[in-house]
Design a protein around this motif. Sequence first.
Motif, PDB file in Angstrom:
ATOM      1  N   ASN A 179      14.645 -17.960 -54.906  1.00 25.20           N
ATOM      2  CA  ASN A 179      13.516 -17.754 -54.001  1.00 25.20           C
ATOM      3  C   ASN A 179      13.964 -17.263 -52.622  1.00 25.20           C
ATOM      4  O   ASN A 179      13.279 -16.438 -52.006  1.00 25.20           O
ATOM      5  N   LEU A 180      15.108 -17.745 -52.153  1.00 25.30           N
ATOM      6  CA  LEU A 180      15.598 -17.309 -50.849  1.00 25.30           C
ATOM      7  C   LEU A 180      16.059 -15.847 -50.907  1.00 25.30           C
ATOM      8  O   LEU A 180      15.786 -15.065 -49.992  1.00 25.30           O
ATOM      9  N   LEU A 181      16.727 -15.467 -51.986  1.00 29.85           N
ATOM     10  CA  LEU A 181      17.133 -14.067 -52.142  1.00 29.85           C
ATOM     11  C   LEU A 181      15.915 -13.152 -52.159  1.00 29.85           C
ATOM     12  O   LEU A 181      15.911 -12.090 -51.514  1.00 29.85           O
ATOM     13  N   LYS A 182      14.883 -13.554 -52.881  1.00 33.36           N
ATOM     14  CA  LYS A 182      13.674 -12.732 -52.959  1.00 33.36           C
ATOM     15  C   LYS A 182      12.990 -12.635 -51.597  1.00 33.36           C
ATOM     16  O   LYS A 182      12.527 -11.555 -51.186  1.00 33.36           O
ATOM     17  N   LEU A 183      12.922 -13.765 -50.883  1.00 32.14           N
ATOM     18  CA  LEU A 183      12.286 -13.746 -49.567  1.00 32.14           C
ATOM     19  C   LEU A 183      13.053 -12.844 -48.606  1.00 32.14           C
ATOM     20  O   LEU A 183      12.442 -12.120 -47.808  1.00 32.14           O
ATOM     21  N   MET A 184      14.368 -12.861 -48.663  1.00 25.48           N
ATOM     22  CA  MET A 184      15.159 -11.982 -47.801  1.00 25.48           C
ATOM     23  C   MET A 184      14.834 -10.511 -48.068  1.00 25.48           C
ATOM     24  O   MET A 184      14.782  -9.700 -47.143  1.00 25.48           O
ATOM     25  N   ASP A 185      14.594 -10.176 -49.327  1.00 23.06           N
ATOM     26  CA  ASP A 185      14.219  -8.798 -49.667  1.00 23.06           C
ATOM     27  C   ASP A 185      12.853  -8.427 -49.104  1.00 23.06           C
ATOM     28  O   ASP A 185      12.611  -7.270 -48.750  1.00 23.06           O
ATOM     29  N   ASP A 186      11.953  -9.422 -49.029  1.00 25.70           N
ATOM     30  CA  ASP A 186      10.578  -9.166 -48.600  1.00 25.70           C
ATOM     31  C   ASP A 186      10.325  -9.457 -47.121  1.00 25.70           C
ATOM     32  O   ASP A 186       9.241  -9.155 -46.607  1.00 25.70           O
ATOM     33  N   MET A 187      11.298 -10.025 -46.425  1.00 34.42           N
ATOM     34  CA  MET A 187      11.060 -10.611 -45.108  1.00 34.42           C
ATOM     35  C   MET A 187      10.573  -9.608 -44.063  1.00 34.42           C
ATOM     36  O   MET A 187       9.848  -9.967 -43.128  1.00 34.42           O
ATOM     37  N   LYS A 188      10.935  -8.347 -44.217  1.00 37.79           N
ATOM     38  CA  LYS A 188      10.531  -7.350 -43.224  1.00 37.79           C
ATOM     39  C   LYS A 188       9.018  -7.107 -43.218  1.00 37.79           C
ATOM     40  O   LYS A 188       8.504  -6.460 -42.309  1.00 37.79           O
ATOM     41  N   GLN A 189       8.311  -7.637 -44.214  1.00 36.12           N
ATOM     42  CA  GLN A 189       6.843  -7.576 -44.182  1.00 36.12           C
ATOM     43  C   GLN A 189       6.293  -8.367 -43.005  1.00 36.12           C
ATOM     44  O   GLN A 189       5.212  -8.054 -42.495  1.00 36.12           O
ATOM     45  N   TRP A 190       7.021  -9.405 -42.595  1.00 41.57           N
ATOM     46  CA  TRP A 190       6.509 -10.318 -41.564  1.00 41.57           C
ATOM     47  C   TRP A 190       7.330 -10.303 -40.274  1.00 41.57           C
ATOM     48  O   TRP A 190       6.779 -10.551 -39.199  1.00 41.57           O
ATOM     49  N   ILE A 191       8.624 -10.063 -40.380  1.00 45.16           N
ATOM     50  CA  ILE A 191       9.483 -10.075 -39.197  1.00 45.16           C
ATOM     51  C   ILE A 191       9.530  -8.669 -38.605  1.00 45.16           C
ATOM     52  O   ILE A 191       9.954  -7.728 -39.272  1.00 45.16           O
ATOM     53  N   PRO A 192       9.094  -8.497 -37.369  1.00 45.70           N
ATOM     54  CA  PRO A 192       9.033  -7.150 -36.790  1.00 45.70           C
ATOM     55  C   PRO A 192      10.417  -6.562 -36.539  1.00 45.70           C
ATOM     56  O   PRO A 192      11.386  -7.285 -36.284  1.00 45.70           O
ATOM     57  N   SER A 193      10.485  -5.251 -36.596  1.00 49.50           N
ATOM     58  CA  SER A 193      11.748  -4.558 -36.373  1.00 49.50           C
ATOM     59  C   SER A 193      12.051  -4.376 -34.889  1.00 49.50           C
ATOM     60  O   SER A 193      13.206  -4.469 -34.469  1.00 49.50           O
ATOM     61  N   GLN A 194      11.013  -4.144 -34.072  1.00 52.76           N
ATOM     62  CA  GLN A 194      11.229  -3.794 -32.672  1.00 52.76           C
ATOM     63  C   GLN A 194      10.359  -4.624 -31.716  1.00 52.76           C
ATOM     64  O   GLN A 194       9.628  -4.073 -30.895  1.00 52.76           O
TER      65      GLN A 194
END
Length: 296
Positions: A179-194
């Motif tokens: 689950n943590l590996l999958k969340l890391m792959d998807d995390m940019k949906q919620w964590i802003p880049s800039q």
Amino acid sequence: MIKNKLIQRISPYLKEWGDTGEDISLMNLTGGSINKSYRVKTKQNTYFMKVQEQTRHHFFTSETKGLKALRETEAIKVPDVYFCHDTEKEGTPSILITEWIKEVKGKDSERRLGENLAKLHSCSLQESYGLDYDNYIGTLNQENGWHNSWSDYYINKRIKPQLQLGVKLKTIHGRRHENLLKLMDDMKQWIPSQPEVSLLHGDLWGGNWMSDSKGEPVLIDPAILFGHSEMDLAFTELFGGYSPSFYKAYTYYRPLGQDYEDRKELYQLFYLLVHLNIFGEGYGSSVDRILLRFQS
């Protein structure tokens, strides 16, 4: 015997900054699980001293740099550092001596803390995310470096190292690992880049601030980085210890983003992984709850 050796070791340095070093006494203090702490009293002054008996590369040096960076913003008070010496020699402890803060919790201290933290987060000091040296969160080393993307930095320099350590310690395995590996792959949906780059305390649980004799809030034990200000705020909510007046003052000067409530648990996840890897499975259910919430 240990106290006598410490007194002999620090006495020359006390004299260097103008203290006669006469009548030195040490009193053990409670409250810390990582270092031994002492009140150092001389004929002239009182100081706070931390002693680290494990060999950890640049342990107090990185803390001293963090305090200096916070102090230079002039947004919030931190203790003055009088002496810092890290050693990698077995049997010789590292030492940090700072200003003694006589703690008095004023009725207005938390409001002032919220206001001053908002000022700290509003200081424009960097265009990149991260830090130009490695530091520590608790006893765990944190690699840093500069990054152009906050989400890349957060995933690769905060979450991923905790995953790798957890696999090694066997605190992260099976479904939790998947689950943590999958969340890391998807995390940019919620964590802003800039997001706006802010100087963060980095370890802002309720025990890492105090107020002095005038009620002025003082930050201690930083693990600084340049990043998204919401990371500091999210940690303040994780274990409690902050009053509504703190949040009201902070958000008055620095309103939170519309998506803060949606992503704050992703920032809290890092701190829960740290606690899982240091203290064990007592934090496992909280980690798992967040991992399950963000499974798509």
